[in-house]
Design a protein around this motif. Structure first.
Motif, PDB file in Angstrom:
ATOM      1  N   ARG A  58     -46.806 -15.389  -2.765  1.00  0.00           N
ATOM      2  CA  ARG A  58     -48.253 -15.325  -2.979  1.00  0.00           C
ATOM      3  C   ARG A  58     -48.605 -14.190  -3.928  1.00  0.00           C
ATOM      4  O   ARG A  58     -49.467 -14.349  -4.806  1.00  0.00           O
ATOM      5  N   LYS A  59     -47.950 -13.052  -3.776  1.00  0.00           N
ATOM      6  CA  LYS A  59     -48.233 -11.906  -4.627  1.00  0.00           C
ATOM      7  C   LYS A  59     -47.866 -12.179  -6.078  1.00  0.00           C
ATOM      8  O   LYS A  59     -48.693 -12.009  -6.979  1.00  0.00           O
ATOM      9  N   TYR A  60     -46.615 -12.615  -6.330  1.00  0.00           N
ATOM     10  CA  TYR A  60     -46.230 -12.794  -7.733  1.00  0.00           C
ATOM     11  C   TYR A  60     -46.869 -14.031  -8.356  1.00  0.00           C
ATOM     12  O   TYR A  60     -46.882 -14.171  -9.586  1.00  0.00           O
ATOM     13  N   VAL A  97     -47.775 -22.212  -4.156  1.00  0.00           N
ATOM     14  CA  VAL A  97     -47.187 -21.181  -3.306  1.00  0.00           C
ATOM     15  C   VAL A  97     -46.456 -21.823  -2.126  1.00  0.00           C
ATOM     16  O   VAL A  97     -45.331 -21.440  -1.777  1.00  0.00           O
ATOM     17  N   ALA A  98     -47.083 -22.809  -1.499  1.00  0.00           N
ATOM     18  CA  ALA A  98     -46.479 -23.458  -0.336  1.00  0.00           C
ATOM     19  C   ALA A  98     -45.135 -24.087  -0.677  1.00  0.00           C
ATOM     20  O   ALA A  98     -44.131 -23.883   0.025  1.00  0.00           O
ATOM     21  N   SER A 137     -57.118  -8.614  -3.306  1.00  0.00           N
ATOM     22  CA  SER A 137     -57.210  -7.228  -2.850  1.00  0.00           C
ATOM     23  C   SER A 137     -58.308  -7.089  -1.783  1.00  0.00           C
ATOM     24  O   SER A 137     -58.123  -6.419  -0.777  1.00  0.00           O
ATOM     25  N   LYS A 138     -59.443  -7.741  -2.014  1.00  0.00           N
ATOM     26  CA  LYS A 138     -60.531  -7.728  -1.035  1.00  0.00           C
ATOM     27  C   LYS A 138     -60.497  -9.034  -0.239  1.00  0.00           C
ATOM     28  O   LYS A 138     -61.437  -9.834  -0.255  1.00  0.00           O
ATOM     29  N   GLN A 139     -59.406  -9.209   0.488  1.00  0.00           N
ATOM     30  CA  GLN A 139     -59.166 -10.484   1.166  1.00  0.00           C
ATOM     31  C   GLN A 139     -60.239 -10.809   2.202  1.00  0.00           C
ATOM     32  O   GLN A 139     -60.454 -11.978   2.522  1.00  0.00           O
ATOM     33  N   ARG A 140     -60.909  -9.787   2.710  1.00  0.00           N
ATOM     34  CA  ARG A 140     -61.909 -10.057   3.749  1.00  0.00           C
ATOM     35  C   ARG A 140     -62.977 -11.036   3.275  1.00  0.00           C
ATOM     36  O   ARG A 140     -63.567 -11.752   4.094  1.00  0.00           O
ATOM     37  N   TYR A 155     -56.024  -6.128   0.979  1.00  0.00           N
ATOM     38  CA  TYR A 155     -54.847  -6.996   1.028  1.00  0.00           C
ATOM     39  C   TYR A 155     -54.586  -7.595   2.410  1.00  0.00           C
ATOM     40  O   TYR A 155     -53.436  -7.764   2.826  1.00  0.00           O
ATOM     41  N   GLY A 156     -55.649  -7.913   3.141  1.00  0.00           N
ATOM     42  CA  GLY A 156     -55.484  -8.591   4.424  1.00  0.00           C
ATOM     43  C   GLY A 156     -55.340  -7.683   5.615  1.00  0.00           C
ATOM     44  O   GLY A 156     -55.129  -8.169   6.729  1.00  0.00           O
ATOM     45  N   GLY A 157     -55.493  -6.374   5.402  1.00  0.00           N
ATOM     46  CA  GLY A 157     -55.379  -5.449   6.524  1.00  0.00           C
ATOM     47  C   GLY A 157     -56.680  -5.220   7.255  1.00  0.00           C
ATOM     48  O   GLY A 157     -56.795  -4.284   8.051  1.00  0.00           O
TER      49      GLY A 157
END
Length: 354
Positions: free
Chosen positions: A237-239, A77-78, A245-248, A42-44
């Protein structure tokens, strides 16, 4: 005549869209590198952190970047984050957002669009001012954002001066400015400017940054230039089902594309091939290409029999009907378009046996 979209699966798709191109080899390599070890979801992850640093360097110290899966997601989203529930967004009538996002803005984003009829796809200050009468009127959706498409659906370009004029007008009246940049790289390459110069420094508040059409795989992003203009974008963005989940694997593509000169090289190649195609078509009897392409789209007016030959072999959309009654086709070039492909299409156009 309205646009006629072909959906035949047996036709050559080479000029149907810049989406037909594959993935740039260096982006594939970047995906491989991102796959070598475990990473926080998730971007971490470290790659997403590097992407955030790039965004701040390019768009300003306050900038935030939110990778998403596709352009529809980025736009919806924007605008959700920019608008209160009573707000509306001014756009051109021909904008992709107005015509080609299905019902996503309305059904998923609850976004009301205020389309303006403009001949070249470009909004001007007067088009923004045309909606000012609704401000404060309780019976009307409130025009609180302007969304610009750069480059436009008809292949035109806003100059930096034109962008600055529209954004200044919008800001003067309390509106935020969003840029739909599915082909932002093509526009920047054509204008000879950087991505930040054409967006942040021209007054944009939020940008949909396109990667898929320029060599990436399902990789787009929402760039927030001015955080004061948005609210809750991460939650939205989430909803909206756009948080990976694998943002990388998205971040690694965007980082490879934009932190190097790959975005510029790919876009410049696509634009150059469109110019080459237009020049060759212009030399054919009965073909009219009214203006040289600004980016990677060509809109030739062709005789009916030529259109039939081309569309018997190629997946090509009829975009409009000229005053002569002849169809206007849309031909898109990509970073992968070759000289041989251009020669083959031109050969098909003139061959009576096609």
């Amino acid at each position: 005549m309205a646009k006629q979209r072909s959906a035949a699966t047996h036709l050559d798709p080479s000029f149907a869209s810049d989406n037909v191109a594959g993935i740039s080899p260096s982006i594939l390599a970047a995906l491989g590198q991102a796959n070598e070890a475990s990473a926080a979801p998730y971007g971490g992850d470290a790659v997403s952190a590097q992407l955030e640093e790039w965004a701040k360097a390019e768009f300003g110290a306050q900038a935030e970047i939110y990778p998403v899966f596709n352009g529809t997601g980025a736009n919806v989203v924007a605008l959700q984050a920019m608008l209160p529930r009573w707000g509306a967004a001014i756009c051109s009538a021909g904008a992709h957002l107005n015509n080609d996002e299905g019902a996503a803005p309305e059904r998923l984003g609850s976004i009301k669009l205020l389309p303006q009829d403009v001949p070249d796809g470009k909004l001007r200050p007067l088009d923004v001012e045309a909606e000012l009468g609704a401000l404060g009127f309780v019976h009307a959706a409130q025009p609180l954002a302007v969304t610009l498409t750069q480059s436009t659906e008809v292949g035109s370009l806003y100059s930096l001066e034109e962008l600055e004029a529209v954004t200044a007008t919008a800001h003067q009246h309390g509106m935020g400015v969003h840029i739909d940049g599915a082909r932002l790289s093509n526009a920047a390459a054509a204008l000879g400017v950087g991505l930040g110069e054409m967006t942040a420094r021209a007054g944009a508040d939020v940008v949909s940054l396109g990667g898929t059409k320029n060599g990436a795989l399902a990789a787009e992003a929402v760039v927030v230039v001015n955080p004061a203009r948005v609210s809750g974008l991460g939650f939205i963005r989430k909803y909206s089902m756009q948080l990976a989940s694998k943002q990388r694997f998205i971040s690694s593509q965007l980082l490879e594309l934009f932190s190097t000169d790959l975005w510029h090289r790919n876009a410049e190649q696509a634009n150059a091939q469109a110019s080459k195609l237009a020049e060759k078509l212009r030399g054919l009897e009965g073909v009219h290409v009214p203006t040289a392409p600004s980016v990677n789209a060509v809109f030739p007016e062709v005789p009916l029999d030529m259109a039939a030959r081309i569309q018997s072999r190629y997946l090509v959309h009829t975009w409009d009907t000229a005053p002569s009654g002849n169809p206007v086709l849309r031909l898109m070039c990509s970073w992968e378009t070759t000289d041989d492909q251009i020669e083959a299409l031109v050969g098909c156009a003139v061959s009576r046996r096609a």
